[in-house]
Design an enzyme around this catalytic site. Structure first.
Site, PDB file in Angstrom:
ATOM      1  N   CYS A   1       0.802  -1.230   0.000  1.00  0.00           N
ATOM      2  CA  CYS A   1       0.000   0.000   0.000  1.00  0.00           C
ATOM      3  C   CYS A   1       0.836   1.282   0.000  1.00  0.00           C
ATOM      4  CB  CYS A   1      -1.061  -0.016   1.099  1.00  0.00           C
ATOM      5  SG  CYS A   1      -0.407  -0.143   2.761  1.00  0.00           S
TER       6      CYS A   1
ATOM      7  N   ARG B   1       9.979  -9.547   4.685  1.00  0.00           N
ATOM      8  CA  ARG B   1       9.894  -9.199   6.102  1.00  0.00           C
ATOM      9  C   ARG B   1      10.999  -9.961   6.814  1.00  0.00           C
ATOM     10  NH1 ARG B   1       3.939  -8.286   8.215  1.00  0.00           N
ATOM     11  NH2 ARG B   1       4.152  -6.896   6.429  1.00  0.00           N
TER      12      ARG B   1
ATOM     13  N   GLU C   1      12.151 -11.774   9.551  1.00  0.00           N
ATOM     14  CA  GLU C   1      11.400 -12.359  10.671  1.00  0.00           C
ATOM     15  C   GLU C   1      12.303 -12.847  11.791  1.00  0.00           C
ATOM     16  OE1 GLU C   1       8.469 -12.351  11.623  1.00  0.00           O
ATOM     17  OE2 GLU C   1       7.150 -12.088   9.913  1.00  0.00           O
TER      18      GLU C   1
ATOM     19  N   ARG D   1       5.125 -18.348   8.625  1.00  0.00           N
ATOM     20  CA  ARG D   1       5.780 -17.104   9.010  1.00  0.00           C
ATOM     21  C   ARG D   1       7.135 -17.083   8.327  1.00  0.00           C
ATOM     22  NH1 ARG D   1       6.198 -14.374  14.990  1.00  0.00           N
ATOM     23  NH2 ARG D   1       7.368 -12.573  14.289  1.00  0.00           N
TER      24      ARG D   1
ATOM     25  N   GLU E   1      -2.632  -7.065  -2.599  1.00  0.00           N
ATOM     26  CA  GLU E   1      -2.997  -5.974  -1.688  1.00  0.00           C
ATOM     27  C   GLU E   1      -3.966  -5.017  -2.378  1.00  0.00           C
ATOM     28  OE1 GLU E   1      -1.675  -4.791   2.057  1.00  0.00           O
ATOM     29  OE2 GLU E   1      -0.344  -3.357   1.080  1.00  0.00           O
TER      30      GLU E   1
ATOM     31  N   ASP F   1      -9.075  -8.423  11.914  1.00  0.00           N
ATOM     32  CA  ASP F   1      -8.196  -9.563  11.627  1.00  0.00           C
ATOM     33  C   ASP F   1      -9.030 -10.797  11.325  1.00  0.00           C
ATOM     34  OD1 ASP F   1      -5.766  -8.371  11.854  1.00  0.00           O
ATOM     35  OD2 ASP F   1      -5.206  -9.308  13.752  1.00  0.00           O
TER      36      ASP F   1
ATOM     37  N   GLU G   1      -3.430 -15.652  11.904  1.00  0.00           N
ATOM     38  CA  GLU G   1      -3.978 -14.487  11.198  1.00  0.00           C
ATOM     39  C   GLU G   1      -3.650 -14.665   9.729  1.00  0.00           C
ATOM     40  OE1 GLU G   1      -2.302 -10.570  12.043  1.00  0.00           O
ATOM     41  OE2 GLU G   1      -3.259  -9.966  10.154  1.00  0.00           O
TER      42      GLU G   1
ATOM     43  N   ASN H   1      -6.390  -9.472   6.673  1.00  0.00           N
ATOM     44  CA  ASN H   1      -6.957  -8.383   7.456  1.00  0.00           C
ATOM     45  C   ASN H   1      -7.676  -7.386   6.557  1.00  0.00           C
ATOM     46  OD1 ASN H   1      -5.003  -6.572   6.469  1.00  0.00           O
ATOM     47  ND2 ASN H   1      -3.558  -7.321   8.008  1.00  0.00           N
TER      48      ASN H   1
ATOM     49  N   CYS I   1      -7.319  -0.698   3.212  1.00  0.00           N
ATOM     50  CA  CYS I   1      -6.684  -1.764   2.436  1.00  0.00           C
ATOM     51  C   CYS I   1      -6.980  -3.105   3.100  1.00  0.00           C
ATOM     52  CB  CYS I   1      -5.191  -1.541   2.303  1.00  0.00           C
ATOM     53  SG  CYS I   1      -4.326  -1.600   3.866  1.00  0.00           S
TER      54      CYS I   1
ATOM     55  N   ARG J   1      -0.526 -17.758   3.490  1.00  0.00           N
ATOM     56  CA  ARG J   1      -1.350 -18.013   4.682  1.00  0.00           C
ATOM     57  C   ARG J   1      -2.674 -18.676   4.320  1.00  0.00           C
ATOM     58  NH1 ARG J   1       0.247 -14.111   9.564  1.00  0.00           N
ATOM     59  NH2 ARG J   1       2.441 -14.691   9.507  1.00  0.00           N
TER      60      ARG J   1
END
Lengths: 524, 524
Positions: free
Chosen positions: B325, B355, B357, B366, B374, B437, B455, B458, B483, B490
């Site tokens: 975003c 990311r 992690e 993860r 997005e 979420d 999760e 979202n 957004c 996931r």
């Protein structure tokens, strides 16, 4: 070529010299854990172990001899000569046996060793046209095409790791490159489509900018494609998938878009293109407390605290995807492929390609970031030749009947490769291994005869180069590989440069795929 | 929280002190290009210009006064006090007028100025529970909830750029964070699907590894998806496109996957998450001659010459996409959107998300790299609330009828935001702006009541935070944005964790989308 280098650890000598009688001479310093005790007869031991080591490493491939040796306290200095293979393997064999014998008979070990001087003679393809540099301590003497390279203080690692062989190959490569500098790559027309009527003569990126279909991105050479431009890119993707890849049985994979250094060392990309990569660096820690000074500075100054950032981030640890095939080979590394999986036909379209283009950037044609489908195929040589023909047929259908492009193909080989004996341009084998470039005419660049066409696609068979490098095997027989990069931005550019931006001017085949265009965002 | 910081430029004082009568006091040093010539009456000029500046910047919002001033050669020292707005704007107004008047009357200019000491009082929500640090020279005194912050040697840039306001906000934020450390984020159940029969109790990544559907990638936390796993990921993508995004009129864009620092400064990501980014660095040059030492070392040693690489590459210049975003907002920055384009509904699926992690990595759940669609939407507040409901309806259809998941939604707010007055949890407005979420039950983690759910999705409305930050306007009325990140890895993990890896066990809705699975590669 040699300009721009920082201080080198050794002076380069290019004056004639008298070369010795043996081609290779290794002066080694071996350090023992203690002086040899009295009962050990070095005069018997050293020549015996050296003879054994020569027999094991050189055997009947040449003559090797122990030219001299000296014992000086815990130091053993010896000189190994050979007119066959280079004698560093001999030294390694000698040292291993020496350690065994001394450990058993006298509780003395080998602490370390190096080559104080390691000299090797070899012949060049031609006399060099300028100085030759190397980044490790050395002396290089060249007389006509006869070269003698001495590496100085070569470590155990350098000896174990064949640095002399690689340094010799590097000198030969550098001389070869000097003699081809400025010469063109080999280019031989294979096929050409009919000429097509020119309907559009503008730079398609300029036109897309005027219509706000694209916006030049926030970082170098990258673009943001709005709905219409994105739709065109995805349409090209769909054409490639449905007209080329799915009919030929290619299956999709999803690969990481960071390439490891290890992978790029194996493919040779890291030595070939380091100035064209975007590098990836990691935070030294994820702990917010350690980042507090950085975040506080950002919150107060609203600027990037460059020094603090440099302190918190590692040096480069990987490379942003340059091409997808290296990591595809990594995926298969060490694996043996079942016969029923061959020829293996896979493609990736998830990793985004990055290329640091610097001065060469132009519109959507030459960018720092682009979207490419990269099909890779592995199989028996004959199967790959047949698959290449099938790909050529499908591509021909797409470019002639769906996109209706004016395009041509050419057989290409970089000039220095042609002359190095690695690829013989005229023999049949060369037409098996090698690269076909696909080029499209861009009317805005000028007349078709004299302007530069856009390379928008290629297709290669690379032999066993990568299957060997990554230890990928077939259940049965030889395993070759090849790839064909489909650059979606280049397909879009070639198409728009010839057909323009008006849907009404586009060929029916493409319009069927494109369907209705999005209503792009209206900016006031 | 304050641990791990390097030497700070100022000591922190948290002893009681006697606070002065006015809330804000700015001691300024103004350096002129020359001493004031005789005809200039500083005693008249300075108070007059100060009064003028107070009138312009503080007016009736409080009381401001020139507490003292001294002329010392080319130096003018003055003290500005205020019990209304902080007086740095007053100083700027004063200096501008001073330059004008002196330039006209005496050919003397203002060379530079700074605040030798700038003191500001303010009230905290609560007394701090530990020391508070700041990364610029300062003294901080806190007595109960009354704080006095003095910034020392604050530059012209710091004055123009409101560093005092930001430093005060930062102190307040740090005190607030201290009091909520270790407390949970606000979590309020909104909806829950019916419980579903547990058919599979294994870790889906482990199962995929056993079947060689995936291989753990060559760099940290990244995965290579072979044909079957890639097919599942693309099937999820198709479901999201065809069941959610296309029916609701979302249009695709293609955005760069490098985010500029400037963009991330505007969104606040750079201050929020610097330890979770992968950074991008560029070659200092593309010139092969400059890289010769590097490439030679690679060719000889077959290793990465780390020091030479560090010498040839810049520090971080950008960030690999963390979320899409921010760059979508960048695309629209400075633009006014036509009413007929609203609500604007766009999505990107080209940029790959990264990311860092670190310790938190686990399987495909993860990861350091993932593929996300997005969608971003902009429009009038009411339209966005309606669009959010439509998205919720479509998602509900997908998770209940296509994937047949056991899932729930929750309203979430980080705890410190709840208490800061930025978001009132219980008022209606808060249920407009905020995040929902989506969580899925993962049977392998244990009983549904006590295990942590995943999760996987979202949905947020963020108000005008980003439209303001990027100066994006609507042709008419207020412009909000929101957004909803669709994490494809996931979705796959949630689905496989509940349904297992056998096609026969999968719900019909999903099987219709998946079609026939690829014959994966057979490794011997």
């Amino acid at each position: 070529m040699p300009g721009g280098l920082a201080a080198l650890p050794s002076t380069i000598i290019t004056r004639p010299s008298v070369l010795g009688p043996m081609e290779h001479r290794l002066e080694a310093d071996v350090t023992l854990s203690a002086p040899l005790p009295a009962p050990v007869d070095a005069g018997e031991l050293v020549p015996r172990l050296a003879a054994e080591a020569f027999a094991r490493t050189i055997a009947n491939r040449g003559e090797g001899k122990l030219a001299s040796f000296t014992v000086d306290g815990p130091k053993l200095l010896l000189v190994l000569e050979s007119n066959g293979p280079r004698p560093h393997q001999t030294l390694l064999a000698f040292v291993r046996r020496l350690g065994e014998e001394l450990g058993r008979s006298a509780k003395v070990g080998v602490r370390s060793f190096e080559a104080s001087r390691y000299r090797s003679e070899f012949t060049l393809d031609s006399a060099p046209e300028g100085p030759i540099t190397l980044p490790i301590p050395h002396h290089l003497t060249i007389e006509g095409t006869l070269a003698a390279l001495s590496l100085l203080h070569l470590s155990e690692e350098g000896l174990r790791d064949n640095w002399m062989d690689r340094a010799v190959a590097l000198v030969q490569e550098k001389v070869r490159r000097q003699s081809y500098t400025g010469k063109e790559q080999f280019w031989s027309l294979l096929s050409a489509s009919p000429a097509r009527e020119v309907r559009f003569e503008h730079d398609p990126t300029e036109e897309m900018l005027k219509r706000q279909w694209v916006r030049s991105g926030p970082t170098k050479g990258k673009w943001f494609l709005g709905p219409t431009a994105a739709h065109l890119l995805r349409t090209m993707e769909r054409i490639a998938l449905e007209e080329v890849l799915r009919p030929l049985g290619f299956q999709e994979v999803v690969q990481p878009h960071h390439d490891s250094f290890e992978t790029l060392l194996k493919t040779g990309h890291l030595e070939g293109l380091p100035g064209e990569f975007y590098y990836v660096a990691e935070p030294k820690t994820r702990d917010p407390a350690a980042w507090e000074r950085f975040t506080d500075l950002v919150k107060i100054t609203r600027q990037v605290p460059t020094e603090e950032l440099a302190r918190m981030v590692t040096g480069p640890t990987a490379v942003a995807c340059y091409a997808q095939c290296p990591t595809t080979y990594w995926w298969l590394s060490g694996r043996t492929l079942g016969t029923d999986s061959l020829p293996l036909r896979i493609f990736d379209r998830a990793a985004v390609s990055n290329r640091y283009e610097s001065g060469g950037r132009h519109g959507l044609e030459r960018v720092d970031e682009f979207h490419r489908i990269e099909p890779v195929f592995l199989g028996a040589p004959d199967d790959l030749v047949a698959l290449r023909q099938a790909l050529l047929d499908r591509y021909t259908h797409v470019f002639n009947e769906v996109l209706e492009l004016e395009w041509r193909t050419a057989w290409v080989t970089p000039f220095y490769l042609q002359q190095s004996g690695k690829v013989g341009v005229e023999d049949v084998h060369a037409r098996v291994k090698g690269t076909i470039d696909f080029e499209a005419y861009l009317p805005y660049r000028g007349p078709r005869e004299s302007s530069e066409w856009l390379e928008f696609q290629n297709l290669s068979i690379v032999g066993d180069k990568y299957t060997k490098a990554f230890s990928i095997k077939a259940q049965k027989g030889e395993l070759w590989s090849g790839c064909t990069g489909i650059g979606l931005e280049r397909w879009v550019t070639a198409f728009l440069a010839q057909k323009g931006l008006e849907v009404a001017d586009w060929p029916d085949g493409f319009r069927r795929y494109a369907g209705e265009l999005p209503t792009d965002v209206r900016f006031l």
